[in-house]
Design a protein around this motif. Structure first.
Motif, PDB file in Angstrom:
ATOM      1  N   ARG A  67       0.835  -1.207   0.000  1.00 19.55           N
ATOM      2  CA  ARG A  67       0.000   0.000   0.000  1.00 19.55           C
ATOM      3  C   ARG A  67       0.874   1.263   0.000  1.00 19.55           C
ATOM      4  O   ARG A  67       0.508   2.286   0.572  1.00 19.55           O
ATOM      5  CB  ARG A  67      -0.936  -0.018   1.212  1.00 19.55           C
ATOM      6  CG  ARG A  67      -1.726  -1.329   1.341  1.00 19.55           C
ATOM      7  CD  ARG A  67      -2.826  -1.254   2.352  1.00 19.55           C
ATOM      8  NE  ARG A  67      -3.944  -0.464   1.882  1.00 19.55           N
ATOM      9  CZ  ARG A  67      -5.112  -0.356   2.531  1.00 19.55           C
ATOM     10  NH1 ARG A  67      -5.286  -1.007   3.664  1.00 19.55           N
ATOM     11  NH2 ARG A  67      -6.081   0.381   2.051  1.00 19.55           N
ATOM     12  N   ASP A  68       2.023   1.158  -0.659  1.00 22.46           N
ATOM     13  CA  ASP A  68       2.994   2.250  -0.681  1.00 22.46           C
ATOM     14  C   ASP A  68       2.372   3.551  -1.204  1.00 22.46           C
ATOM     15  O   ASP A  68       2.535   4.613  -0.601  1.00 22.46           O
ATOM     16  CB  ASP A  68       4.194   1.849  -1.555  1.00 22.46           C
ATOM     17  CG  ASP A  68       5.295   2.890  -1.529  1.00 22.46           C
ATOM     18  OD1 ASP A  68       6.163   2.815  -0.642  1.00 22.46           O
ATOM     19  OD2 ASP A  68       5.294   3.782  -2.404  1.00 22.46           O
ATOM     20  N   ILE A 110      -0.080   5.120   1.287  1.00 21.41           N
ATOM     21  CA  ILE A 110       0.617   5.694   2.444  1.00 21.41           C
ATOM     22  C   ILE A 110       1.235   7.040   2.068  1.00 21.41           C
ATOM     23  O   ILE A 110       1.103   8.023   2.796  1.00 21.41           O
ATOM     24  CB  ILE A 110       1.699   4.721   2.950  1.00 21.41           C
ATOM     25  CG1 ILE A 110       1.049   3.460   3.548  1.00 21.41           C
ATOM     26  CG2 ILE A 110       2.589   5.390   3.994  1.00 21.41           C
ATOM     27  CD1 ILE A 110       2.019   2.354   3.890  1.00 21.41           C
ATOM     28  N   ASN A 160       1.951   9.313  11.491  1.00 25.85           N
ATOM     29  CA  ASN A 160       2.229   7.891  11.254  1.00 25.85           C
ATOM     30  C   ASN A 160       1.175   7.011  11.916  1.00 25.85           C
ATOM     31  O   ASN A 160       0.713   6.024  11.330  1.00 25.85           O
ATOM     32  CB  ASN A 160       3.611   7.528  11.796  1.00 25.85           C
ATOM     33  CG  ASN A 160       4.734   8.218  11.054  1.00 25.85           C
ATOM     34  OD1 ASN A 160       4.504   8.860  10.028  1.00 25.85           O
ATOM     35  ND2 ASN A 160       5.952   8.105  11.551  1.00 25.85           N
ATOM     36  N   ILE A 192      -2.177   7.159   9.992  1.00 30.63           N
ATOM     37  CA  ILE A 192      -2.110   6.406   8.729  1.00 30.63           C
ATOM     38  C   ILE A 192      -2.162   4.903   9.005  1.00 30.63           C
ATOM     39  O   ILE A 192      -2.849   4.145   8.301  1.00 30.63           O
ATOM     40  CB  ILE A 192      -0.833   6.768   7.953  1.00 30.63           C
ATOM     41  CG1 ILE A 192      -0.860   8.242   7.527  1.00 30.63           C
ATOM     42  CG2 ILE A 192      -0.666   5.874   6.722  1.00 30.63           C
ATOM     43  CD1 ILE A 192       0.427   8.732   6.926  1.00 30.63           C
ATOM     44  N   ALA A 193      -1.430   4.471  10.043  1.00 31.22           N
ATOM     45  CA  ALA A 193      -1.423   3.045  10.381  1.00 31.22           C
ATOM     46  C   ALA A 193      -2.818   2.557  10.753  1.00 31.22           C
ATOM     47  O   ALA A 193      -3.241   1.467  10.352  1.00 31.22           O
ATOM     48  CB  ALA A 193      -0.447   2.786  11.525  1.00 31.22           C
ATOM     49  N   VAL A 209       5.133   2.736   7.880  1.00 32.91           N
ATOM     50  CA  VAL A 209       4.784   4.131   7.568  1.00 32.91           C
ATOM     51  C   VAL A 209       5.963   5.042   7.880  1.00 32.91           C
ATOM     52  O   VAL A 209       6.302   5.939   7.096  1.00 32.91           O
ATOM     53  CB  VAL A 209       3.542   4.578   8.364  1.00 32.91           C
ATOM     54  CG1 VAL A 209       3.191   6.022   8.032  1.00 32.91           C
ATOM     55  CG2 VAL A 209       2.353   3.665   8.065  1.00 32.91           C
TER      56      VAL A 209
END
Length: 294
Positions: free
Chosen positions: A114-115, A118, A127, A130-131, A141
């Motif tokens: 999921r680069d 992110i 971070n 997002i996680a 992340v």
């Protein structure tokens, strides 16, 4: 027993043929699925000496040459395994036999699945957020943020309620999931606003009632740590609802004092099902339990 005649082995001809090729007993036993003792007996009858282990040459791997080429280019065993399909043990053995040193090619990490998602959130979310949002590891992340060279700048909120609104997400059933920080092993939602700690559940309660809560605010629904305003209540609210439940079910009047003499008009509490208990006694029991375990 002396004089006893030994019947020939059903696979004696195949065994003798492999003995002539110079294979050791254990390899013949493996190839023909026969007992090693039978092979040893036939070897002895044929007058053939045992083959030293180091004299037997293993058959080359189908991609032996390709493995050698990759070793010569300096790739590590894991990369060679991915490219050739050979197991790491085989690659390590060929590395040792060929006198190759350690890998010299730099390790190339695979892109995160999921680069792209992110990276799209790095400028707008922390971070941790997002996680939680993408259900990915925070370390991943953090690594991607470092590779991208993007420093997270927290948004400036005019009020705690505004910050709270940006850290909740609606889920099925009308519940609100907290996307911000959590405290300890219990995962209780927490939030800081202008260097002060505020309760996300308390903000949800105030949004619904227009007043600050009294005591601890908790969700009464089945969604753990829900922060939906309609699903949280403070201590007087919980007590009132549970008293109503006792009245509906015809439960007897609560005792005036507990078994240890604590006034239940002050310290009395009710479980979600309406069962009464003493708040002081329960607090003391928890402290005693923590003392025993620590």
């Amino acid at each position: 027993m002396p004089g006893r005649r030994v019947e020939p082995h059903p696979q004696e001809q195949q065994i003798r043929a492999l003995l002539e090729e110079g294979l050791p007993n254990i390899e013949i036993s493996r190839r023909l699925s026969v007992g090693p003792r039978a092979v040893a007996r036939i070897r002895e009858e044929a007058g053939m000496p045992a083959v030293p282990r180091n004299a037997y040459r293993r058959p080359e791997h189908p991609k032996h040459r390709e493995i050698l080429a990759l070793l010569d280019e300096g790739y590590n065993d894991a990369v060679i395994r991915r490219r050739t399909g050979a197991d790491v043990g085989t690659v390590a053995r060929i590395r040792h036999e060929g006198g190759f040193g350690r890998a010299t090619q730099p390790r190339v990490s695979r892109p995160h699945p999921r680069d792209a998602e992110i990276r799209a959130l790095l400028r707008h979310m922390s971070n941790n957020q997002i996680a939680l949002e993408l259900k990915v590891d925070r370390a991943a992340v953090r690594r991607i943020r470092g590779e991208a060279g993007i420093t997270y700048v927290p948004p400036k909120h005019s009020s705690a309620e505004e910050k709270w609104a940006g850290l909740v997400r609606e889920v099925e059933g009308g519940h609100l999931e907290w996307l911000g920080e959590r405290a300890g092993g219990s995962g209780t939602p927490v939030m800081r606003f202008r260097e002060k700690s505020v309760s996300p559940a308390g903000i949800a309660f105030t949004k619904r009632t227009g007043r600050p809560p009294v005591g601890q605010v908790r969700a009464e629904c089945e969604f753990r740590h829900c922060v939906a305003p309609a699903h949280v209540d403070d201590e007087p609210g919980r007590l009132r609802v549970r008293e109503q439940l006792r009245a509906i079910t015809g439960a007897p009047e609560r005792p005036k004092v507990c078994r240890y003499g604590h006034d239940q008009a002050v310290h009395g509490r009710l479980e979600p099902d309406g069962a009464p208990y003493c708040g002081v006694c329960k607090r003391d029991q928890k402290r005693a339990h923590r003392a025993r375990t620590t």
